[in-house]
Design an enzyme around this catalytic site. Structure first.
Site, PDB file in Angstrom:
ATOM      1  CG  ASP A 162      84.113  53.824  15.979  1.00 50.87           C
ATOM      2  OD1 ASP A 162      84.805  54.107  16.640  1.00 50.87           O
ATOM      3  OD2 ASP A 162      83.097  54.342  15.844  1.00 50.87           O
ATOM      4  CG  ASP A 164      81.749  49.136  15.749  1.00 47.38           C
ATOM      5  OD1 ASP A 164      81.939  49.854  15.008  1.00 47.38           O
ATOM      6  OD2 ASP A 164      80.353  49.883  15.925  1.00 47.38           O
ATOM      7  CD1 TRP A 224      77.980  56.400  20.347  1.00 40.09           C
ATOM      8  CD2 TRP A 224      75.825  57.926  19.994  1.00 40.09           C
ATOM      9  NE1 TRP A 224      77.766  55.732  18.938  1.00 40.09           N
ATOM     10  CE2 TRP A 224      75.629  57.412  18.960  1.00 40.09           C
ATOM     11  CE3 TRP A 224      74.742  59.115  20.472  1.00 40.09           C
ATOM     12  CZ2 TRP A 224      75.667  57.047  18.260  1.00 40.09           C
ATOM     13  CZ3 TRP A 224      74.100  59.464  19.155  1.00 40.09           C
ATOM     14  CH2 TRP A 224      74.645  58.258  18.228  1.00 40.09           C
ATOM     15  CD  GLU A 227      82.695  61.081  19.856  1.00 43.20           C
ATOM     16  OE1 GLU A 227      82.216  60.114  19.115  1.00 43.20           O
ATOM     17  OE2 GLU A 227      82.128  60.906  20.815  1.00 43.20           O
ATOM     18  CG  ASP A 228      80.839  62.192  15.580  1.00 43.23           C
ATOM     19  OD1 ASP A 228      80.613  62.447  16.475  1.00 43.23           O
ATOM     20  OD2 ASP A 228      80.388  61.147  14.521  1.00 43.23           O
ATOM     21  CG  MET A 255      77.911  48.870  13.220  1.00 48.54           C
ATOM     22  SD  MET A 255      77.096  49.780  13.922  1.00 48.54           S
ATOM     23  CE  MET A 255      77.804  51.549  12.649  1.00 48.54           C
ATOM     24  CG  HIS A 258      77.905  47.320  19.115  1.00 49.55           C
ATOM     25  ND1 HIS A 258      77.222  47.838  20.456  1.00 49.55           N
ATOM     26  CD2 HIS A 258      78.449  47.849  17.845  1.00 49.55           C
ATOM     27  CE1 HIS A 258      78.095  48.717  19.144  1.00 49.55           C
ATOM     28  NE2 HIS A 258      78.753  48.972  18.311  1.00 49.55           N
ATOM     29  NE  ARG A 260      74.731  53.826  22.086  1.00 50.57           N
ATOM     30  CZ  ARG A 260      73.962  54.916  21.296  1.00 50.57           C
ATOM     31  NH1 ARG A 260      72.540  55.033  22.601  1.00 50.57           N
ATOM     32  NH2 ARG A 260      73.615  54.938  20.352  1.00 50.57           N
TER      33      ARG A 260
END
Length: 324
Positions: A162, A164, A224, A227-228, A255, A258, A260
């Site tokens: 990722d 971030d 969001w 998937e992980d 991190m 930010h 979303r």
């Protein structure tokens, strides 16, 4: 001017022309290489443990412009590729799913290149940019990054990262071994604790063969989340591999804050798919049925940009759940 001198000038002009073509071709159109003569010839073997790492690193949250970064970061080939000064066994593709995070990308590139260059690995950074305004699909972009990266080199390790997340130490080694590895297990936003034991998101690493064996990521997770967890299921339950992690007290990530995006809202259907369809569809949902339209492949100095259009892929299986 004599004929001999004219011939000499013509010869030198021809050589210069060929050199310019080769340089432009190397910078903008790198070809697939099964091995690098630059890496294999005339070099000692890299030490098993890198000797140039310094430990904790300072994180500068000032997102410098790309032209400044290009002057700061040395020794790269176009495409964001680096070869160490020793013969390495680690050929690592860094794959970043991306859309409209320019300030974070600048921060990431500013920190990750110096860290990786001290680790004696051959690597290239691939930024996979989802074009358009449809819902973000992190996992499918990872699969696209794998497919496009393998067209450029026979990478033996993939780090899915990722944009971030920034390592707080250069001793988190970006390479692959016998077991899939979860690099970003301990992040400041979770007080450097595992939010749950089976988490496998953020930054994870698998060998090329491991990724092929589990059929990559699922393509079904739009928005969001989920998937992980699907990837962890493929690794732990299907392939029966144990996920490796570094010690908690040292190997940490920061991190970058930010908001979303509206096109990456929480996927309300992710739990239904994970529960009812994920396991059954793993062998037909992934890199085996990946479809995308490549809009642009550009070799910047700091990274390889892969811009793609993606859309939902139907799974012809009665256990599939609607995920769009």
């Amino acid at each position: 001017m004599s004929v001999r001198i004219k011939s000499l000038f013509a010869f030198l002009a021809g050589i210069s022309f060929i050199y310019c073509i080769l340089v432009l071709k190397t910078k903008h159109f790198p070809k697939r290489r099964s091995l690098s003569l630059r890496n294999m010839l005339g070099k000692r073997s890299c030490p098993r443990r890198p000797t140039k790492t310094v430990g904790d690193v300072d994180i500068d949250f000032d997102p410098a412009e790309f032209d400044i970064l290009e002057n700061e970061i040395n020794y790269l080939e176009y495409g964001g590729e680096f070869y160490p000064d020793c013969r390495t066994r680690h050929d690592v593709a860094i794959v970043i799913p991306y859309r409209q995070r320019e300030s974070q990308l600048k921060l990431f590139l500013r920190h990750i290149h110096p860290i990786l260059q001290r680790q004696d690995i051959h690597y290239r950074v691939f930024v996979v940019n989802q074009v358009g305004n449809n819902t973000f699909n992190r996992a499918m972009l990872m699969n696209v990054g794998f497919a496009e990266a393998m067209k450029t080199f026979n990478w033996n390790c993939f780090i899915f990262h990722d944009v971030d997340l920034i390592p707080e130490t250069d001793r988190i080694l970006y390479n692959c071994d016998y077991a899939p590895i979860h690099l970003s297990a301990y992040v400041n936003t979770f007080d450097y604790l595992l939010p749950y034991f089976r988490i496998f998101g953020g930054v994870s690493g698998l060998t090329t063969q491991q990724f092929k064996q589990i059929n990559g990521f699922s393509n079904q997770f739009w928005g969001w989340g989920g998937e992980d967890d699907d990837l962890e299921m493929r690794v732990s339950e299907i392939a029966k591999w144990k996920i490796s992690r570094y010690p908690q007290n040292t190997f940490r990530y920061r991190m970058v804050k930010h908001e979303r995006e509206s096109t990456n809202e929480k996927n309300s259907k992710r739990l239904n798919y994970l529960t009812n369809s994920s396991f059954a569809n793993a062998n037909i949902d992934g890199i085996s049925n990946l479809r995308y339209d490549l809009e642009n492949l550009h070799f910047n100095y700091l990274y390889t940009n892969v811009s793609v259009w993606i859309k939902p892929i139907e799974i012809k299986n009665e256990t599939s759940a609607e995920m769009e």
